[in-house]
Every structure is written in structure tokens, then in C-alpha cells.
Design a protein around this motif. Structure first.
Motif, PDB file in Angstrom:
ATOM      1  N   ASN A 219       0.687  -1.410  -0.032  1.00 42.71           N
ATOM      2  CA  ASN A 219       0.396  -0.087  -0.046  1.00 42.71           C
ATOM      3  C   ASN A 219       0.881   1.527  -0.433  1.00 42.71           C
ATOM      4  O   ASN A 219       0.239   2.144  -0.735  1.00 42.71           O
ATOM      5  N   GLU A 228      -2.102   7.207  -4.098  1.00 47.78           N
ATOM      6  CA  GLU A 228      -3.170   6.679  -3.357  1.00 47.78           C
ATOM      7  C   GLU A 228      -2.435   5.058  -2.857  1.00 47.78           C
ATOM      8  O   GLU A 228      -2.041   4.484  -3.839  1.00 47.78           O
ATOM      9  N   PRO A 230      -3.989   1.294  -2.312  1.00 47.28           N
ATOM     10  CA  PRO A 230      -5.660   1.178  -2.865  1.00 47.28           C
ATOM     11  C   PRO A 230      -5.852   0.191  -1.799  1.00 47.28           C
ATOM     12  O   PRO A 230      -7.200  -0.706  -1.455  1.00 47.28           O
ATOM     13  N   PHE A 231      -4.834  -0.234  -0.897  1.00 44.16           N
ATOM     14  CA  PHE A 231      -5.711  -1.102   0.738  1.00 44.16           C
ATOM     15  C   PHE A 231      -5.742   0.102   1.706  1.00 44.16           C
ATOM     16  O   PHE A 231      -5.897  -0.422   2.851  1.00 44.16           O
ATOM     17  N   HIS A 279      -9.806  -3.804  -6.126  1.00 44.20           N
ATOM     18  CA  HIS A 279      -8.515  -2.520  -5.428  1.00 44.20           C
ATOM     19  C   HIS A 279      -7.727  -3.692  -5.946  1.00 44.20           C
ATOM     20  O   HIS A 279      -6.518  -3.449  -5.875  1.00 44.20           O
ATOM     21  N   TRP A 280      -7.866  -4.902  -5.553  1.00 41.77           N
ATOM     22  CA  TRP A 280      -7.180  -5.887  -6.148  1.00 41.77           C
ATOM     23  C   TRP A 280      -6.146  -6.117  -6.982  1.00 41.77           C
ATOM     24  O   TRP A 280      -4.628  -6.996  -6.759  1.00 41.77           O
ATOM     25  N   ALA A 282      -5.541  -2.935  -8.824  1.00 45.47           N
ATOM     26  CA  ALA A 282      -4.538  -1.547  -8.875  1.00 45.47           C
ATOM     27  C   ALA A 282      -2.844  -1.980  -8.413  1.00 45.47           C
ATOM     28  O   ALA A 282      -3.053  -0.487  -8.295  1.00 45.47           O
TER      29      ALA A 282
END
Length: 323
Positions: A219, A228, A230-231, A279-280, A282
Motif C-alpha cells: 500500500n 493513492e 489501494p488497500f 483494488h486487488w 490496482a
């Protein structure tokens, strides 16, 4: 045809309409390999979100890899918005998804044959499980089924979940119970007569997929490049509702970054269960590889000598099996 090949043909579930010639060939090849790995999972899709890159790596390297799905995932929620307004046959679709994922990973696959218990909120003692489900049946029935499969495939290594199930789903917790018991019983000639000749696996591992340290490292690295994380939401939920962090128990790290694309493709094959925009997906693979290039495991049982930390699930086994 050799004895190993005959066994391999028997691993493919004849009820599976997606059991193609290619799937049967993978089963025969996996059963005939010098080194064999059995990954026991609760549902179709679990194999693609937990240790999938290392499964693909071992299969690529010639290890016989068999994924076992204890249930068909029949009671799983549809999590992909694509299917929101569609009337779909979940059981049949999940069989097809699993077939595609196994092909992508290059592994053999077998159904243990039990029914999904569904996800349940709250503490385990408050759950009311469907009577026909994996989590509600007599574990001895399920252990016998897995012992039969272990004795047919004869794995040197097994993988499964820890006592917490990786997360508190009744099928994950039962998968742990059944896998541990089958590991112990498969080599006992007095246990479960009529399920094949005894075979003792040499090592048992727990998957360690979602350690807090790994999630934070990835992250932070993505945020540094993109602005950003994702997690962020996952980490916030973890902090607000802390669970035991399996990352502190890691003993074994398998370098598998080259197989991250196969892992993601296999997970996307389970399209009812994953939004392709989630998100996985991203996380750029180069960032992930730079900060966390491994699939992680905890060695739970070993009947061979090995040294920690390990970089190979077959450490202590290769020299005994492969001359």
C-alpha cells in the motif's frame, strides 16, 4: 499405462462438465510427477487468492500440483456488478470458473464433493449452518474423503489454512480441521480402511496471504508512486477490528513474482466472485515485486529436517525424492 497415470485419471471429477482432455492430461501429469503438492481450499476462487503464484511456479517447474476444492461455492455471494441483474446458475458457473482458473495456473483440480456453508457474521458459536453444508456435517465423513484423495495422489507437501481459517468463514475453519486430520491419518494403515494404500505426506503448510506487514508495504509503495493506497479501506477495517496477524508466523517465502500475472488472471476467471476493477488489481506488478515478491507460508508439520527460514516448500524433501 503406468500405475501413476491410472491414479491421475481417477483424480478428475467425472461429474464436472468442464473436465476436458486438457484437464485430464494435467491430472495424469501431476500424479506422475516426481514431486507432488496438494493445495486444499474451501471454495473455488480460494486457490487463486491464496498462494496462486507459487502454485503456478511449481507447476511450471514440473512439480505435480493438485488443487482440492472442498465445496462447490454454491452459497457464495455474487460480487461482480456485471452479474447484478442477471439470472445465473451459480453452481454451474462456479464449476466453469474453476476449470478456467486451473487451466490458467497449469494445475490439476479435484472436487472433494461437499456443499458450501455460506458466510456467517459474528462469533462461530452464533452461527446456524445449513444441515447439508461442509461446516455442519460430521467431520469424519469429510476427513475420509480427503484421506482417499491423499492416498490416490500421494502428495509430499500439503497446504491449507491455519486454525483461524485465514478469516472466520465456517468452511475455511472446517478445511483446516479436515486437512490436519487427513495429513495425520493418510499414512496410518489402520485409519479409514478401504480408501487406498497408506501414504504419509511429509510437510504441511498454512497459507499466509493477507499479513498486515505485506499489505502495508504494498500500500505504501503504491501510494508513493500514484498518490493513492489501494488497500486503505482494508487496513482501516483491520485496525478497527483486529484479527490475529498470520504474518508473524511466516516460516517460508516462495519467490513467485514472475507468476503474478497468472495469479491475477486466475482470480479474474472467478468472475462472479471478483470485480475486475477491484483494488486487488490496482497494484502494478513491478511495485509489488519490488517490495513483496513472495508467497508466504507457515510450516505447521514436518516429518523431515529443514532449516528456517525456508525458500522452498520441498526443502528437506527434494534430496530424498529426486536423485
Amino acid at each position: 499405462m503406468s500405475e501413476r497415470s491410472t491414479v491421475g485419471e481417477g483424480l478428475t471429477d467425472a461429474r464436472d462438465p468442464m473436465a476436458t482432455d486438457a484437464a485430464r492430461d494435467r491430472s495424469v501429469a501431476a500424479a506422475g510427477a516426481a514431486l507432488r503438492l496438494m493445495a486444499v481450499h474451501a471454495h473455488p476462487d480460494d486457490e487463486s487468492s491464496k498462494g496462486a503464484a507459487s502454485l503456478a511456479k511449481y507447476a511450471h517447474d514440473g512439480v505435480g500440483v493438485l488443487v482440492v476444492s472442498c465445496t462447490g461455492g454454491e452459497r457464495g455471494d455474487v460480487l461482480n456488478p456485471k452479474f447484478a441483474d442477471m439470472d445465473i446458475d451459480i453452481p454451474a458457473l462456479r464449476v466453469a470458473e474453476m476449470a478456467r482458473a486451473a487451466e490458467i495456473l497449469g494445475v490439476a483440480h479435484a472436487w472433494l464433493g461437499f456443499t458450501d456453508s455460506g458466510y456467517h457474521e459474528g462469533a462461530p458459536e452464533t452461527w446456524t449452518l445449513p444441515e447439508d453444508s461442509f461446516g455442519a456435517l460430521d467431520p469424519a465423513i469429510e476427513i475420509e474423503a480427503l484421506v482417499r484423495l491423499v492416498r490416490a495422489f500421494r502428495p509430499h507437501v500439503m497446504t491449507t489454512y491455519d486454525e483461524n481459517g485465514g478469516y472466520p468463514h465456517p468452511d475455511h475453519i472446517r478445511c483446516h480441521v479436515v486437512s490436519i486430520a487427513a495429513f495425520e491419518a493418510a499414512g496410518d494403515p489402520d485409519a479409514y480402511p478401504g480408501t487406498g494404500d497408506p501414504w504419509q505426506p511429509l510437510k504441511l503448510y498454512y497459507n499466509v496471504g493477507f499479513s498486515k506487514q505485506r499489505m502495508l508495504a504494498i500500500n505504501d509503495a503504491v501510494r508513493e508512486r500514484t498518490g493513492e493506497g489501494p488497500f486503505d479501506d482494508w487496513i482501516k477495517r483491520f485496525s478497527e477490528n483486529p484479527r490475529p496477524d498470520p504474518g508473524v508466523r511466516v516460516t517460508t517465502k516462495i519467490a513467485a513474482a514472475d507468476f503474478f500475472p497468472q495469479r491475477d488472471a486466475a482470480l479474474k476467471a472467478h468472475e462472479t466472485q471478483i470485480d475486475p476493477n477491484a483494488h486487488w488489481f490496482a497494484v502494478p506488478h513491478d511495485i509489488e515485486a519490488s517490495v513483496w515478491a513472495t508467497d508466504d507460508y507457515e510450516l505447521a508439520r514436518s516429518l523431515v529436517d529443514t532449516e528456517m527460514p525456508e525458500t522452498d516448500l520441498f526443502a528437506g524433501i527434494r534430496e530424498r525424492v529426486v536423485s
